[in-house]
Write a protein that holds these residues in place. Structure first.
Motif, PDB file in Angstrom:
ATOM      1  N   PRO A   1       0.842  -1.194   0.000  1.00 35.45           N
ATOM      2  CA  PRO A   1       0.000   0.000   0.000  1.00 35.45           C
ATOM      3  C   PRO A   1       0.883   1.252   0.000  1.00 35.45           C
ATOM      4  O   PRO A   1       1.889   1.305   0.698  1.00 35.45           O
ATOM      5  N   LYS A   2       0.478   2.244  -0.789  1.00 32.87           N
ATOM      6  CA  LYS A   2       1.234   3.483  -0.906  1.00 32.87           C
ATOM      7  C   LYS A   2       0.307   4.652  -0.591  1.00 32.87           C
ATOM      8  O   LYS A   2      -0.848   4.670  -1.003  1.00 32.87           O
ATOM      9  N   TYR A   3       0.857   5.622   0.143  1.00 31.30           N
ATOM     10  CA  TYR A   3       0.127   6.836   0.487  1.00 31.30           C
ATOM     11  C   TYR A   3       0.965   8.008   0.003  1.00 31.30           C
ATOM     12  O   TYR A   3       2.143   8.109   0.326  1.00 31.30           O
ATOM     13  N   VAL A   4       0.358   8.873  -0.787  1.00 28.89           N
ATOM     14  CA  VAL A   4       1.079  10.024  -1.323  1.00 28.89           C
ATOM     15  C   VAL A   4       0.416  11.298  -0.817  1.00 28.89           C
ATOM     16  O   VAL A   4      -0.800  11.447  -0.883  1.00 28.89           O
ATOM     17  N   VAL A   5       1.237  12.187  -0.251  1.00 29.87           N
ATOM     18  CA  VAL A   5       0.749  13.466   0.237  1.00 29.87           C
ATOM     19  C   VAL A   5       0.826  14.457  -0.917  1.00 29.87           C
ATOM     20  O   VAL A   5       1.902  14.718  -1.457  1.00 29.87           O
ATOM     21  N   SER A   6      -0.340  14.972  -1.313  1.00 28.18           N
ATOM     22  CA  SER A   6      -0.385  15.900  -2.446  1.00 28.18           C
ATOM     23  C   SER A   6      -1.668  16.716  -2.416  1.00 28.18           C
ATOM     24  O   SER A   6      -2.738  16.178  -2.103  1.00 28.18           O
TER      25      SER A   6
ATOM     26  N   VAL B   1      -4.278   8.884  -2.094  1.00 27.51           N
ATOM     27  CA  VAL B   1      -3.822  10.265  -1.949  1.00 27.51           C
ATOM     28  C   VAL B   1      -4.303  10.819  -0.611  1.00 27.51           C
ATOM     29  O   VAL B   1      -5.473  10.698  -0.258  1.00 27.51           O
ATOM     30  N   LEU B   2      -3.370  11.418   0.133  1.00 24.41           N
ATOM     31  CA  LEU B   2      -3.689  12.129   1.370  1.00 24.41           C
ATOM     32  C   LEU B   2      -3.598  13.613   1.049  1.00 24.41           C
ATOM     33  O   LEU B   2      -2.550  14.087   0.613  1.00 24.41           O
ATOM     34  N   GLY B   3      -4.672  14.335   1.258  1.00 24.41           N
ATOM     35  CA  GLY B   3      -4.728  15.726   0.823  1.00 24.41           C
ATOM     36  C   GLY B   3      -4.514  16.731   1.929  1.00 24.41           C
ATOM     37  O   GLY B   3      -3.556  16.681   2.688  1.00 24.41           O
TER      38      GLY B   3
ATOM     39  N   ALA C   1      -3.179  14.555   9.945  1.00 23.79           N
ATOM     40  CA  ALA C   1      -4.152  13.759  10.711  1.00 23.79           C
ATOM     41  C   ALA C   1      -4.291  12.371  10.102  1.00 23.79           C
ATOM     42  O   ALA C   1      -4.416  11.380  10.826  1.00 23.79           O
ATOM     43  N   ASP C   2      -4.261  12.295   8.753  1.00 26.54           N
ATOM     44  CA  ASP C   2      -4.328  10.994   8.082  1.00 26.54           C
ATOM     45  C   ASP C   2      -3.119  10.131   8.454  1.00 26.54           C
ATOM     46  O   ASP C   2      -3.261   8.939   8.707  1.00 26.54           O
TER      47      ASP C   2
ATOM     48  N   ARG D   1       6.173  16.082  14.673  1.00 25.26           N
ATOM     49  CA  ARG D   1       6.591  15.022  15.625  1.00 25.26           C
ATOM     50  C   ARG D   1       5.951  13.671  15.308  1.00 25.26           C
ATOM     51  O   ARG D   1       5.576  12.914  16.188  1.00 25.26           O
ATOM     52  N   LEU D   2       5.842  13.352  14.013  1.00 27.77           N
ATOM     53  CA  LEU D   2       5.236  12.091  13.580  1.00 27.77           C
ATOM     54  C   LEU D   2       6.269  11.017  13.233  1.00 27.77           C
ATOM     55  O   LEU D   2       5.896   9.896  12.894  1.00 27.77           O
TER      56      LEU D   2
END
Length: 188
Positions: free
Chosen positions: A82-87, A100-102, A107-108, A136-137
């Motif tokens: 699984p891949k999560y991309v911040v964009s 996609v994490l927007g 929070a996601d 701090r994640l």
């Protein structure tokens, strides 16, 4: 709870930009002369340990262009996880298993970390890494330090002048001069 770890190729002067031949830097491909079987074995170990991949849009675009066309154990791991991309601009990703994490990406990411899903690897993605550190994640830093000074370029550490302690938990040295330093956030 899932651990989030950062995996970076980094020069002696802290540059993480264009390690493999990306056209964004005059010293592009600065890791290539140091390629070795030992380095690649470690990277395979790392990617097979990861349960998911979290990356920024720029890194996503490079990876999504490169990995789906490749074969082998490393490519299979990259393509299947699984891949999560911040964009804020990417709408419909083509790379298999990508979400996609927007706008509310932090929070996601916190929600991803809160579930039992195995380690989350962040590869490259200097801007995202900076944001994750500021919030701090990050649980662990895996810095593969190359014995070269690049003379300028993107760095992944924030300039907010906030102290963020990590404990050194492992160091590896390879014959080619590359060192791996692994740091973990101390228990609260």
């Amino acid at each position: 709870m899932s651990t989030l770890f950062i995996s970076e190729f980094i020069s002696l002067d802290g540059v993480v930009e264009a390690p493999g031949g990306e056209p964004t830097h005059p010293q592009t491909g600065w890791t290539v002369p140091y390629a070795s079987a030992e380095n690649m074995a470690y990277k395979l170990e790392e990617v097979t340990e990861a349960a998911s991949l979290l990356i920024g849009r720029t890194t996503y675009q490079m990876f999504a262009e490169a990995w789906p066309t490749r074969d082998g154990e490393f490519a299979d791991a990259m393509n299947s996880m699984p891949k999560y991309v911040v964009s804020s601009t990417l709408q419909s990703p083509d790379w298999k298993n990508t979400t996609v994490l927007g706008v509310d990406w932090a929070a996601d990411v916190a929600r991803l970390k809160a579930r039992d899903g195995g380690p989350i690897m962040v590869a490259g993605s200097a801007t995202l890494v900076r944001g994750l550190l500021e919030r701090r994640l990050v649980d662990e830093l895996r810095l593969m330090v190359f014995p070269v000074i690049i003379g300028g370029g993107l760095r992944c550490f924030p300039d907010d002048r906030e102290k963020l302690p990590f404990d050194l938990v492992d160091t590896r040295a390879w014959p080619n001069g590359v060192m791996l330093h692994t740091y973990r956030r101390p228990a609260a």
